[in-house]
Design a protein around this motif. Structure first.
Motif, mmCIF file in Angstrom:
data_model
loop_
_atom_site.group_PDB
_atom_site.id
_atom_site.type_symbol
_atom_site.label_atom_id
_atom_site.label_comp_id
_atom_site.label_asym_id
_atom_site.label_seq_id
_atom_site.Cartn_x
_atom_site.Cartn_y
_atom_site.Cartn_z
ATOM 1 N N UNK A 44 0.652 -1.316 0.036
ATOM 2 C CA UNK A 44 0.413 -0.096 -0.122
ATOM 3 C C UNK A 44 1.258 1.469 -0.303
ATOM 4 N N UNK A 45 2.028 0.800 -0.461
ATOM 5 C CA UNK A 45 3.398 2.268 0.226
ATOM 6 C C UNK A 45 4.409 2.438 -0.974
ATOM 7 N N UNK A 46 4.294 3.605 -1.192
ATOM 8 C CA UNK A 46 4.865 3.718 -2.364
ATOM 9 C C UNK A 46 6.121 4.398 -2.269
ATOM 10 N N UNK A 47 7.440 3.449 -2.676
ATOM 11 C CA UNK A 47 8.770 3.992 -1.546
ATOM 12 C C UNK A 47 9.499 4.703 -3.273
ATOM 13 N N UNK A 48 9.390 5.901 -3.366
ATOM 14 C CA UNK A 48 10.983 6.602 -3.950
ATOM 15 C C UNK A 48 12.278 6.661 -2.917
ATOM 16 N N UNK A 49 13.568 5.959 -3.845
ATOM 17 C CA UNK A 49 15.074 6.902 -4.028
ATOM 18 C C UNK A 49 15.527 7.152 -4.658
ATOM 19 N N UNK A 50 16.526 7.722 -5.338
ATOM 20 C CA UNK A 50 17.883 8.171 -5.792
ATOM 21 C C UNK A 50 18.693 7.693 -5.970
ATOM 22 N N UNK A 51 19.458 7.305 -6.941
ATOM 23 C CA UNK A 51 20.836 7.115 -7.162
ATOM 24 C C UNK A 51 21.543 8.405 -7.478
ATOM 25 N N UNK A 52 22.965 7.811 -6.896
ATOM 26 C CA UNK A 52 23.323 8.917 -5.983
ATOM 27 C C UNK A 52 24.162 9.762 -7.243
ATOM 28 N N UNK A 53 24.183 10.936 -7.540
ATOM 29 C CA UNK A 53 24.265 11.798 -8.809
ATOM 30 C C UNK A 53 26.009 11.379 -9.082
ATOM 31 N N UNK A 54 26.828 11.345 -7.797
ATOM 32 C CA UNK A 54 28.086 11.196 -9.296
ATOM 33 C C UNK A 54 28.760 10.152 -9.407
ATOM 34 N N UNK A 55 26.778 8.930 -9.535
ATOM 35 C CA UNK A 55 26.998 7.511 -9.956
ATOM 36 C C UNK A 55 27.288 7.056 -10.802
ATOM 37 N N UNK A 56 27.829 7.302 -12.230
ATOM 38 C CA UNK A 56 27.753 7.921 -14.225
ATOM 39 C C UNK A 56 28.365 5.972 -14.806
ATOM 40 N N UNK A 57 28.421 5.311 -14.134
ATOM 41 C CA UNK A 57 29.149 3.912 -14.507
ATOM 42 C C UNK A 57 28.180 3.598 -14.167
ATOM 43 N N UNK A 58 27.922 1.632 -15.464
ATOM 44 C CA UNK A 58 26.588 0.727 -15.081
ATOM 45 C C UNK A 58 27.363 -0.069 -14.000
#
Length: 296
Positions: free
Chosen positions: A70-84
């Protein structure tokens, strides 16, 4: 009631129209904040790797008694992460920190590392690498929807032209006096939902006399007026508070701003002074260096 309303993303996933942000809430404190928000009826919680509070967010959800589905969780990839490879590792790190078997929405936090934010370089290849990792995690069922944050048109076009999936969300700074209408319209033209972080201008709107006068005419608070403004623009606002009473007030936005007042709000001058919040913690080192004369 707004807390029960949803948008539908391009892939069919539904997302609550109002969420609660957790920026600048320490990990040790955010567990209670999440529990209080869920108790108040919120079903959309926004966090990020850069906030260093994913563990507490997950703990708040698990200790709330509210069903995970019932809960929508958003998170974000660190801005400095620029490789696969790095992005893949960090995605799994978020799942572990949150203590969840899936994330509802994960965003690339910024097209640039924070110490180079808006300095001209778009990191096109790096963002494609990070996007490929998100696409793979989405296909694997680790993430239900993927998107971006702080992306300008060139950054969006890079993923639209070269990715396998289009971003489903673009989360941007948007509030009265600073609403990126062109970017909002462009994102929508590509089927991308726009979320508004800091809809009360990091709290600076609370000191605006013009907003106070307008809010008084509707019998609401300035925060309620700002949140309603975003909703009437079909944005998804993410106000942040750790105060349970303010959480409830922020969701009590079942009023309508008139067309004339909306026009006035849309045309408001961009002269917001964010005060201490202008130095985002995520690029605080850059700000400190600038003050010391080490960065131009």
């Amino acid at each position: 009631m707004i807390l029960q309303d949803t948008f539908t993303l391009a892939n069919g996933v539904t997302i609550p129209k109002l969420g609660i942000g957790t920026w600048r809430i320490p990990d040790a404190e955010v567990t209670k904040v999440v529990r209080d928000a869920l108790d108040a009826g919120y079903r959309h919680i926004d966090t990020a790797q850069a906030y260093a509070n994913e563990h507490g967010v997950g703990g708040g959800l698990r200790s709330s008694g509210v069903d995970r589905g019932a809960v929508f969780i958003t998170t974000k990839l660190a801005a400095e992460s620029k490789t696969y490879a790095d992005a893949t590792s960090r995605i799994d790190g978020s799942l572990q920190a949150l203590g969840l078997d899936h994330i509802d929405l994960m965003l690339i936090h910024s097209p640039q590392p924070w110490d180079q934010f808006r300095e001209g370089e778009h990191f096109l290849e790096g963002n494609l690498e990070a996007w490929r990792a998100l696409e793979e995690a989405h296909r694997a069922g680790k993430i239900r929807a993927i998107g971006v944050s702080n992306f300008e048109r060139a950054d969006l076009d890079n993923l639209l032209d070269n990715g396998s999936l289009a971003p489903m969300v673009n989360q941007v700074l948007a509030h009265v006096g600073n609403t990126p209408f062109d970017l909002i319209d462009y994102s929508r033209s590509k089927g991308i939902l726009v979320e508004a972080y800091s809809p009360v201008a990091h709290g600076a709107a609370l000191n605006n006399a013009h907003l106070a006068t307008m809010a008084a005419r509707y019998g609401v608070s300035i925060a309620q007026l700002c949140i309603r403004y975003c909703l009437q623009l079909e944005l998804l606002p993410l106000p942040k508070t750790s105060n349970p009473a303010h959480m409830r007030d922020n969701a009590a936005v079942e009023f309508t701003i008139s067309d004339a007042d909306m026009a006035a709000l849309k045309g408001a001058a961009d002269n917001t002074d964010y005060g201490e919040a202008s130095a985002f913690p995520v690029f605080g080192k850059k700000r400190q260096a600038e003050r010391a004369g080490q960065v131009d």
